[in-house]
Each structure stands twice: as structure tokens, then as C-alpha cells.
Design a protein around this motif. Structure first.
Motif, PDB file in Angstrom:
ATOM      1  N   LEU A   1       0.816  -1.217   0.000  1.00  7.97           N
ATOM      2  CA  LEU A   1       0.000   0.000   0.000  1.00  7.97           C
ATOM      3  C   LEU A   1       0.849   1.266   0.000  1.00  7.97           C
ATOM      4  N   ARG A   2       1.965   1.247   0.734  1.00  2.60           N
ATOM      5  CA  ARG A   2       2.781   2.458   0.834  1.00  2.60           C
ATOM      6  C   ARG A   2       3.394   2.856  -0.505  1.00  2.60           C
ATOM      7  N   MET A   3       3.370   1.954  -1.468  1.00  2.00           N
ATOM      8  CA  MET A   3       3.973   2.226  -2.764  1.00  2.00           C
ATOM      9  C   MET A   3       2.974   2.794  -3.770  1.00  2.00           C
ATOM     10  N   CYS A   4       1.703   2.850  -3.393  1.00  2.58           N
ATOM     11  CA  CYS A   4       0.700   3.418  -4.297  1.00  2.58           C
ATOM     12  C   CYS A   4       1.057   4.870  -4.631  1.00  2.58           C
ATOM     13  N   GLY A   5       0.998   5.191  -5.924  1.00  3.46           N
ATOM     14  CA  GLY A   5       1.337   6.531  -6.374  1.00  3.46           C
ATOM     15  C   GLY A   5       2.817   6.755  -6.617  1.00  3.46           C
ATOM     16  N   GLN A   6       3.661   5.797  -6.216  1.00  2.00           N
ATOM     17  CA  GLN A   6       5.101   5.949  -6.412  1.00  2.00           C
ATOM     18  C   GLN A   6       5.530   5.390  -7.772  1.00  2.00           C
ATOM     19  N   ARG A   7       6.684   5.853  -8.226  1.00  2.00           N
ATOM     20  CA  ARG A   7       7.233   5.403  -9.507  1.00  2.00           C
ATOM     21  C   ARG A   7       8.417   4.462  -9.291  1.00  2.00           C
ATOM     22  N   PHE A   8       8.502   3.466 -10.154  1.00  2.00           N
ATOM     23  CA  PHE A   8       9.568   2.479 -10.091  1.00  2.00           C
ATOM     24  C   PHE A   8       9.976   2.085 -11.506  1.00  2.00           C
ATOM     25  N   ARG A   9      11.168   1.551 -11.617  1.00  2.00           N
ATOM     26  CA  ARG A   9      11.599   0.912 -12.862  1.00  2.00           C
ATOM     27  C   ARG A   9      11.255  -0.577 -12.800  1.00  2.00           C
ATOM     28  N   VAL A  10      10.871  -1.131 -13.927  1.00  2.00           N
ATOM     29  CA  VAL A  10      10.658  -2.578 -13.990  1.00  2.00           C
ATOM     30  C   VAL A  10      12.020  -3.259 -13.863  1.00  2.00           C
ATOM     31  N   HIS A  11      12.140  -4.103 -12.848  1.00  2.00           N
ATOM     32  CA  HIS A  11      13.412  -4.792 -12.615  1.00  2.00           C
ATOM     33  C   HIS A  11      13.477  -6.115 -13.379  1.00  2.00           C
ATOM     34  N   LYS A  12      12.401  -6.902 -13.320  1.00  6.57           N
ATOM     35  CA  LYS A  12      12.294  -8.167 -14.051  1.00  6.57           C
ATOM     36  C   LYS A  12      10.841  -8.360 -14.469  1.00  6.57           C
ATOM     37  N   VAL A  13      10.655  -9.035 -15.578  1.00 11.17           N
ATOM     38  CA  VAL A  13       9.311  -9.444 -15.989  1.00 11.17           C
ATOM     39  C   VAL A  13       9.062 -10.827 -15.384  1.00 11.17           C
ATOM     40  N   ALA A  14       8.042 -10.922 -14.533  1.00 11.49           N
ATOM     41  CA  ALA A  14       7.796 -12.145 -13.765  1.00 11.49           C
ATOM     42  C   ALA A  14       6.908 -13.105 -14.546  1.00 11.49           C
ATOM     43  N   HIS A  15       7.374 -13.531 -15.715  1.00 10.78           N
ATOM     44  CA  HIS A  15       6.567 -14.431 -16.545  1.00 10.78           C
ATOM     45  C   HIS A  15       6.713 -15.890 -16.120  1.00 10.78           C
ATOM     46  N   LYS A  16       7.645 -16.159 -15.185  1.00  3.94           N
ATOM     47  CA  LYS A  16       7.811 -17.510 -14.665  1.00  3.94           C
ATOM     48  C   LYS A  16       8.429 -17.416 -13.279  1.00  3.94           C
ATOM     49  N   LEU A  17       8.363 -18.524 -12.550  1.00  6.77           N
ATOM     50  CA  LEU A  17       8.922 -18.557 -11.200  1.00  6.77           C
ATOM     51  C   LEU A  17       9.233 -19.998 -10.827  1.00  6.77           C
ATOM     52  N   CYS A  18      10.155 -20.157  -9.889  1.00  9.31           N
ATOM     53  CA  CYS A  18      10.503 -21.492  -9.425  1.00  9.31           C
ATOM     54  C   CYS A  18       9.592 -21.874  -8.258  1.00  9.31           C
ATOM     55  N   ASP A  19       9.130 -23.107  -8.272  1.00  9.85           N
ATOM     56  CA  ASP A  19       8.230 -23.613  -7.243  1.00  9.85           C
ATOM     57  C   ASP A  19       9.054 -24.074  -6.048  1.00  9.85           C
ATOM     58  N   THR A  20       9.022 -23.301  -4.971  1.00  8.50           N
ATOM     59  CA  THR A  20       9.747 -23.661  -3.754  1.00  8.50           C
ATOM     60  C   THR A  20       8.834 -24.312  -2.725  1.00  8.50           C
ATOM     61  N   ILE A  21       7.589 -24.591  -3.106  1.00  6.46           N
ATOM     62  CA  ILE A  21       6.643 -25.220  -2.184  1.00  6.46           C
ATOM     63  C   ILE A  21       6.610 -26.729  -2.390  1.00  6.46           C
ATOM     64  N   THR A  22       6.432 -27.177  -3.635  1.00  6.89           N
ATOM     65  CA  THR A  22       6.369 -28.610  -3.909  1.00  6.89           C
ATOM     66  C   THR A  22       7.551 -29.103  -4.745  1.00  6.89           C
ATOM     67  N   GLY A  23       8.387 -28.174  -5.237  1.00 10.41           N
ATOM     68  CA  GLY A  23       9.537 -28.584  -6.039  1.00 10.41           C
ATOM     69  C   GLY A  23       9.177 -29.082  -7.419  1.00 10.41           C
ATOM     70  N   SER A  24       8.071 -28.575  -7.994  1.00  8.55           N
ATOM     71  CA  SER A  24       7.618 -29.047  -9.299  1.00  8.55           C
ATOM     72  C   SER A  24       8.395 -28.434 -10.460  1.00  8.55           C
ATOM     73  N   GLY A  25       9.304 -27.515 -10.184  1.00  8.89           N
ATOM     74  CA  GLY A  25      10.063 -26.865 -11.255  1.00  8.89           C
ATOM     75  C   GLY A  25       9.561 -25.460 -11.515  1.00  8.89           C
ATOM     76  N   MET A  26       9.659 -25.041 -12.784  1.00 10.49           N
ATOM     77  CA  MET A  26       9.223 -23.698 -13.147  1.00 10.49           C
ATOM     78  C   MET A  26       7.719 -23.678 -13.409  1.00 10.49           C
ATOM     79  N   ARG A  27       7.112 -22.524 -13.116  1.00  9.84           N
ATOM     80  CA  ARG A  27       5.679 -22.356 -13.345  1.00  9.84           C
ATOM     81  C   ARG A  27       5.450 -21.019 -14.048  1.00  9.84           C
ATOM     82  N   ARG A  28       4.367 -20.960 -14.820  1.00  6.20           N
ATOM     83  CA  ARG A  28       4.079 -19.782 -15.629  1.00  6.20           C
ATOM     84  C   ARG A  28       3.260 -18.755 -14.845  1.00  6.20           C
ATOM     85  N   MET A  29       3.653 -17.491 -14.977  1.00  2.00           N
ATOM     86  CA  MET A  29       2.894 -16.378 -14.392  1.00  2.00           C
ATOM     87  C   MET A  29       2.540 -15.432 -15.531  1.00  2.00           C
TER      88      MET A  29
END
Length: 339
Positions: free
Chosen positions: A45-73
Motif C-alpha cells: 500500500l505504501r507504494m501506491c502513487g510511487q514510480r519504479f523501474r521494472v526490474h524483471k518481468v515475472a513471466h515464470k517462477l521457481c516452485d519452492t513449495i512442492t519442487g515441481s520446477g518452473m511455473r508460468r505467471m
């Protein structure tokens, strides 16, 4: 609550964006404070109205819960400097890189003054989101009445339900097009992934004498400490300068599962061996992603400035975890003060 659809921004690394107002974000959320099963958290919430640069595009992520590998976002990014401070989740110190759906952001055209952008977005309302987000930052207590939390990290399997196989070449094209990684880095990450798959398969189907370096993953880590692992207490404090010990020294502190008293050391961490860094904080609690329980460490760990998991050995995952370091893996560096 009615969710409003938003056009895709197709953001790239380095673009300037502004976080939308709370009222605009509220219009995108369901009754659980989520968009596409991804929670918008009180810490954001504290970041609402603030400006940032895109650091990474989160189109995928590693599954650290079940260890299934990469997942699509879908339609999500990480913003530079926007990490969770755990203030609404029991003081969790994991410092996760927050996920931002494109619907919660708007692109800022070059040269747009801050005042003009604020005027276009309208005045910020007074915390219309906070009650909804606070309620949904908790799960039902456990059988023992223990408090349990809900956050982006605990809900990632719902937010990214589709597995992304190593052979899906589209993910590597996206890595390059989005600016997440260069061609060489993506090719290296793919080859490391193929090699690790071979190593895993070889241990299942080949005789031991055909294994490459004992079937180890790329990075060649093998603990040498036995069942009882050593401990050290340096009493490190934020701001102190330390050197990460050599890989050989650290392997002597790990058991066969690459653990030191329950704390894991991974291949990605070994890339930083020999590097100096400043202590950012001492860590003694973090949320268990599987259960939502707050884990409290008997012995505090250390996080270091500018040291993150870069996904080099993990298919260019853009999630950028902040690793936890045992003090026995570090050594204090005496700084020379000018006369």
C-alpha cells in the motif's frame, strides 16, 4: 466485488511505471483481495502513487513449495527496490521481491512530471484497501491455535498453476525479449538445466560407475561434515563487511543433504564464494511457504547487501530470492581506515 479488466502493458525491463491508486487497485481485486489468485498485500500500500523501474518481468517462477520446477505467471513484473518488509505478516524477514500485476500499474511516458502524473491519477483515497488486505493476510489458525499467514509466497501455486517444462522454448525467447537476460545467459541457463536433468535421470537408471561426478547438479556441491554439522557465532551486525568463505570451506560445514543445522546451502549461493559484502540484517524468523506458519530460528542467520539468487543455475528464474547465510560460512573483514 467486480473485477475490472485492464489491457496488457507488455512491460519490459527498465521501463518506468507508476503504481495505481488504492481505489484503482481495489477495482481489480476479488473479495479475497486477489487478482488471478495473486494477493495484493498490505506491505504494497505504501507504494501506491510511487514510480519504479521494472526490474524483471515475472513471466515464470521457481516452485519452492512442492519442487515441481518452473511455473508460468501472466502479466506480472518485479519492480526495482520493491521488496516485502513483512510488517503486516508478523515481521517476516524473507524480503521477497513483490509481484505486481500489470493491472496495478500504469506506464509513465518519458518526461512526464511527477505532479502531472499525480493529477491524472487523482487524489489518493484514505486506506480503502487496508481492512480487506489485513483480513486476508491471515489463514485459519492451526490445530494448536498457532497464527498462520497468507501472502504472495504462500499462494504462488494458485497464482501460477501451470507448470513450465524445460523444453518450452517460448520461455527463453521471453527472457530475452523482456530484457530479463541476454542470449548467452539464457543459453547457459538452458544447458545447465539440461545437464541437471541428465544427472537426475542417470542416478535413477544408470550404474554408479557411469555417473558424472557422483550425479551432482551443476555446481558440484557435496557435504563433508557428516551428521553433526559445526556452528559459529561471529556476532555480526548490520553494516559490517564480511567475506563469503571458499566453497571448499563451506562444504566442510554441510551434511549429505547440503544442510547446516537445517539451513540449506545451494549451488546459486556457491557462485558468491570469495566475494565481500556488507551485512544487511540478522534474520531470526520467516514464514513457511507450505503452511503459513512463522518459523523462528534458534540461531540467527545473515542476509547480505546485493546478494540474491540470480537464477543462473535455475533456468533464469527472475524471482531473485535473498539467501540466508550461516555465520560459519562468513568471515569478518577488517576495514582499513584512512589516516
Amino acid at each position: 466485488m467486480t473485477q475490472l479488466a485492464a489491457p496488457a502493458l507488455n512491460l519490459r525491463v527498465g521501463e518506468l511505471v507508476e503504481v495505481r491508486s488504492e481505489e484503482e487497485i481495489l477495482a481489480t481485486l476479488d473479495d479475497k483481495g486477489e487478482l488471478d489468485n495473486l494477493p495484493f498485500m498490505p506491505e504494497m500500500l505504501r507504494m501506491c502513487g510511487q514510480r519504479f523501474r521494472v526490474h524483471k518481468v515475472a513471466h515464470k517462477l521457481c516452485d519452492t513449495i512442492t519442487g515441481s520446477g518452473m511455473r508460468r505467471m501472466d502479466r506480472a513484473v518485479h519492480l526495482a527496490g520493491a521488496r516485502c518488509d513483512g510488517s503486516a505478516h508478523g515481521g517476516c524477514q524473507t524480503a521477497c521481491s513483490l509481484y505486481w500485476k500489470e493491472a496495478w500499474l500504469k506506464r509513465v511516458e518519458p518526461g512526464t512530471p511527477e505532479a502531472e502524473a499525480a493529477a491524472v491519477g487523482g487524489a489518493r483515497p484514505s486506506r480503502p484497501l487496508l481492512p480487506l488486505l489485513e483480513v486476508n493476510s491471515r489463514r485459519e489458525p492451526g490445530p494448536d491455535g498457532e497464527e498462520r499467514f497468507s501472502c504472495q509466497a504462500t499462494e504462488l501455486l494458485r497464482a501460477a498453476p501451470v507448470c513450465l517444462p524445460l523444453k518450452d522454448l517460448g520461455q527463453y525467447v521471453m527472457d530475452v525479449r523482456s530484457g530479463n537476460a541476454g542470449v548467452f545467459a539464457v543459453l547457459r541457463a538452458f544447458l545447465v538445466g539440461v545437464f541437471n536433468r541428465y544427472q537426475s535421470a542417470s542416478k535413477r537408471i544408470l550404474p554408479r560407475w557411469l555417473w558424472i561426478r557422483g550425479g551432482s547438479r551443476w555446481g558440484w556441491l557435496k557435504g563433508r561434515a557428516g551428521a553433526r554439522t559445526p556452528v559459529a557465532d561471529l556476532g555480526l551486525r548490520p553494516g559490517e563487511l564480511v567475506r563469503i568463505k571458499s566453497k571448499e570451506e563451506i562444504l566442510k560445514t554441510l551434511n549429505d543433504d547440503l544442510l547446516n543445522r537445517g539451513m540449506g546451502f545451494e549451488e546459486e549461493m556457491s557462485r558468491y564464494c570469495g566475494r565481500t559484502a556488507r551485512v544487511r540484517a540478522r534474520v531470526d524468523r520467516c514464514i513457511d511457504e507450505k503452511t503459513g506458519r512463522m518459523l523462528r530460528m534458534k540461531t540467527a542467520c545473515i542476509i547480505l547487501d546485493d546478494i540474491v539468487c540470480a537464477g543462473v543455475y535455475n533456468v533464469s528464474c527472475p524471482r531473485e530470492f535473498v539467501p540466508f547465510w550461516r555465520e560459519i560460512w562468513l568471515e569478518r573483514v577488517e576495514e582499513t581506515r584512512p589516516a
